[in-house]
Enzyme design. Structure first.
Site, PDB file in Angstrom:
ATOM      1  N   PHE A 161      40.238  39.870  43.756  1.00 27.23           N
ATOM      2  CA  PHE A 161      40.530  40.751  44.327  1.00 27.23           C
ATOM      3  C   PHE A 161      40.580  39.878  46.302  1.00 27.23           C
ATOM      4  O   PHE A 161      40.002  38.961  46.567  1.00 27.23           O
ATOM      5  CB  PHE A 161      40.391  42.013  44.514  1.00 27.23           C
ATOM      6  CG  PHE A 161      38.730  42.268  45.430  1.00 27.23           C
ATOM      7  CD1 PHE A 161      38.096  41.752  44.432  1.00 27.23           C
ATOM      8  CD2 PHE A 161      38.824  42.883  46.577  1.00 27.23           C
ATOM      9  CE1 PHE A 161      36.142  42.153  44.637  1.00 27.23           C
ATOM     10  CE2 PHE A 161      37.619  43.492  46.713  1.00 27.23           C
ATOM     11  CZ  PHE A 161      36.081  42.613  46.043  1.00 27.23           C
ATOM     12  N   GLY A 195      34.150  33.793  45.693  1.00 27.29           N
ATOM     13  CA  GLY A 195      35.392  34.003  44.840  1.00 27.29           C
ATOM     14  C   GLY A 195      35.460  35.457  45.198  1.00 27.29           C
ATOM     15  O   GLY A 195      34.121  35.532  45.560  1.00 27.29           O
ATOM     16  N   LYS A 196      36.457  35.727  45.305  1.00 25.35           N
ATOM     17  CA  LYS A 196      35.627  37.724  45.939  1.00 25.35           C
ATOM     18  C   LYS A 196      36.065  38.081  44.310  1.00 25.35           C
ATOM     19  O   LYS A 196      37.194  38.282  44.013  1.00 25.35           O
ATOM     20  CB  LYS A 196      36.991  38.265  46.489  1.00 25.35           C
ATOM     21  CG  LYS A 196      36.464  38.388  47.589  1.00 25.35           C
ATOM     22  CD  LYS A 196      37.533  39.017  48.654  1.00 25.35           C
ATOM     23  CE  LYS A 196      37.759  40.626  49.179  1.00 25.35           C
ATOM     24  NZ  LYS A 196      36.486  41.354  49.463  1.00 25.35           N
ATOM     25  N   VAL A 197      35.509  38.128  43.503  1.00 21.46           N
ATOM     26  CA  VAL A 197      35.038  38.447  42.022  1.00 21.46           C
ATOM     27  C   VAL A 197      34.551  40.021  41.572  1.00 21.46           C
ATOM     28  O   VAL A 197      33.082  40.145  42.172  1.00 21.46           O
ATOM     29  CB  VAL A 197      34.071  37.730  40.926  1.00 21.46           C
ATOM     30  CG1 VAL A 197      34.239  38.179  39.768  1.00 21.46           C
ATOM     31  CG2 VAL A 197      34.649  35.778  40.979  1.00 21.46           C
TER      32      VAL A 197
END
Ligand code: PMP
Length: 305
Positions: free
Chosen positions: A35, A156-158
């Site tokens: 996101f 990473g915006k996991v």
């Protein structure tokens, strides 16, 4: 809670109540989503909403998707167009937070990333301060550790990785603090629960490097540029020891939600003299003018709706 008015869902803008997924959705069960978080600022004088650095946010989102083997047919430009249409439809005349989400939308059981249907959604909400005490926050050092690049990549915006951030935040708040700084497994400071961190020692601005399990923050990049170009300061990216935090002159956090939040106390020890320092104060003012499209030099960062 305030709900969004609309959402981009399955290829079009719909009323928010229609943007729903089934409980067997892969992303909901396994955290397989990436996101973004972008701010739109209402400029009262110009009567316009300005979104801050959307292209950079969408580039990072697409990189996060790549790391997670998610294939979507989008570019930063196509995502910007969706955002534009969404914000036009919503018609907010106040500051907003925009949340794009790329998620594995297939329903069923099976832990993997490949050969699964992926979708994109986006919504926006009115948004004010994220850390209520943003001029004198009290932080702690979390007892939790930051996820390593070889576990779930912090760059990473996991979605699933935010269970780590949520543990960090809740334990800090329940213990009476505003925020927490998180150590890597090797003991160096990575960042806060959802913000990057900066300290000032002897006039030098220092922040952990992108190889220390941080999110490569867009506000971080902005603050570094403003500190160098507008304040003429030296900015160094290097690992930070825990005890440096106890003896530094200034400490602040940066993030889309947190903006520039000043920390004046860490674990009951004063940072500097326990009040907002001069560098943080100037950066806050500069940052506010830049994001609100009041500084023409940085107008290329302000996307007008
Ligand atoms: N670190 C984490 C873990 C975050 O979730 C965020 C918020 N996106 C940040 C740092 C700050 O990044 P940005 O400045 O791009 O919002």
């Amino acid at each position: 809670m305030v709900l969004p008015k609309h959402a981009y869902f399955r290829g079009k803008i719909v009323p928010y109540s229609e943007a729903t997924v089934g409980v067997a959705t892969h992303a909901l069960n396994y955290g397989t989503a990436v996101f973004g978080g972008i701010r739109g600022y209402w400029n009262e004088e110009k009567q316009r909403l300005f979104v801050f650095r959307p292209h950079d946010h969408f580039r990072r989102l697409l990189n996060s998707a790549r790391m997670m083997c998610m294939e979507i047919n989008h570019t930063p430009e196509s995502l910007t167009e969706i955002m534009h249409e969404l914000l036009r439809t919503d018609g907010y005349k106040q500051d907003v937070y925009i949340r794009p989400l790329v998620y594995i939308s297939e329903q069923g059981i099976g832990v993997r990333l490949h050969d699964l249907e992926t979708d994109v959604t986006m919504f926006a909400l009115p948004f004010g301060l994220y850390v209520k005490n943003d001029t004198g926050a009290h932080a702690t050092i979390s007892s939790w550790r930051r996820l390593d690049d070889n576990m779930i990549p912090a760059r990473g915006k996991v979605a699933g990785a935010y269970a780590n951030s949520a543990l960090i935040k809740t334990d800090a708040v329940r213990a009476g603090f505003d925020e927490a700084l998180v150590l890597n497994v090797d003991g160096h400071i990575s960042e806060a629960s959802a913000m990057n961190i900066f300290m000032v020692r002897d006039g030098v601005v220092i922040t952990p490097p992108v190889t220390d399990n941080i999110l490569e923050g867009i506000t971080r990049k902005t603050v570094m540029e403003l500190a160098r170009n507008e304040l003429g300061l030296t900015v160094v990216e290097r690992s930070i020891d825990r005890t440096e935090i106890y003896i530094c002159d200034e400490l602040f956090m940066s993030g889309t939600a947190a903006q520039v939040t000043v920390v004046t106390k860490v674990d009951h020890r004063n940072v500097g003299n326990g009040e907002m320092g001069p560098i943080a104060a100037r950066l806050r003012q500069l940052f506010d003018d830049v994001v609100r499209a009041k500084n023409p030099k940085y107008a290329h960062w302000n996307y007008e709706i």
